[in-house]
Design a protein around this motif. Structure first.
Motif, PDB file in Angstrom:
ATOM      1  N   LYS A  43       0.851  -1.195   0.000  1.00  0.00           N
ATOM      2  CA  LYS A  43       0.000   0.000   0.000  1.00  0.00           C
ATOM      3  C   LYS A  43       0.886   1.243   0.000  1.00  0.00           C
ATOM      4  O   LYS A  43       1.687   1.432   0.891  1.00  0.00           O
TER       5      LYS A  43
ATOM      6  N   SER B 227       4.193   5.033   3.102  1.00  0.00           N
ATOM      7  CA  SER B 227       3.103   4.274   3.691  1.00  0.00           C
ATOM      8  C   SER B 227       2.655   4.880   5.010  1.00  0.00           C
ATOM      9  O   SER B 227       3.467   5.072   5.912  1.00  0.00           O
ATOM     10  N   SER B 228       1.364   5.149   5.104  1.00  0.00           N
ATOM     11  CA  SER B 228       0.828   5.629   6.371  1.00  0.00           C
ATOM     12  C   SER B 228       0.791   4.505   7.398  1.00  0.00           C
ATOM     13  O   SER B 228       0.706   4.748   8.595  1.00  0.00           O
ATOM     14  N   GLU B 229       0.879   3.258   6.907  1.00  0.00           N
ATOM     15  CA  GLU B 229       0.872   2.115   7.815  1.00  0.00           C
ATOM     16  C   GLU B 229       2.112   2.100   8.699  1.00  0.00           C
ATOM     17  O   GLU B 229       2.032   1.785   9.882  1.00  0.00           O
ATOM     18  N   ASN B 230       3.283   2.430   8.119  1.00  0.00           N
ATOM     19  CA  ASN B 230       4.496   2.428   8.925  1.00  0.00           C
ATOM     20  C   ASN B 230       5.083   3.824   9.113  1.00  0.00           C
ATOM     21  O   ASN B 230       6.076   3.985   9.806  1.00  0.00           O
TER      22      ASN B 230
END
Length: 92
Positions: A4, A63-66
């Motif tokens: 993503k 990535s906003s996830e990490n």
């Protein structure tokens, strides 16, 4: 699992380079978010703190996830294209 990728375009109103970036991303079908620094010097302060620049466009790819982003601070689509080739799953 597909990676993503989030793209953030820091821009200002009336910036032809900013519009060129957004037009390119739109034409390629690449989703992005915009941070408009036009009337907000605090946003420019953030850019200076993160990347040592106060100008736009700055394109963050990551990535906003990490929370890990790579910034394209050079002006010119060739820099954006190279960064996308390294970061975005095959889309073109």
């Amino acid at each position: 699992m597909t990676k993503k990728i989030d793209i953030i375009v820091w821009s200002k109103q009336g910036c032809s380079y900013c519009e060129e970036v957004k037009t390119y991303l739109h034409a390629e079908g690449i989703a992005y978010k915009t941070v408009d620094v036009t009337h907000n010097d605090a946003f420019r302060d953030i850019l200076e703190s993160k990347y040592g620049v106060r100008y736009v466009p700055v394109i963050e790819i990551g990535s906003s996830e990490n929370g890990v982003y790579k910034a394209v601070t050079e002006i010119g689509l060739e820099y954006l294209k190279a960064a996308l080739a390294d970061s975005v799953p095959s889309h073109i």
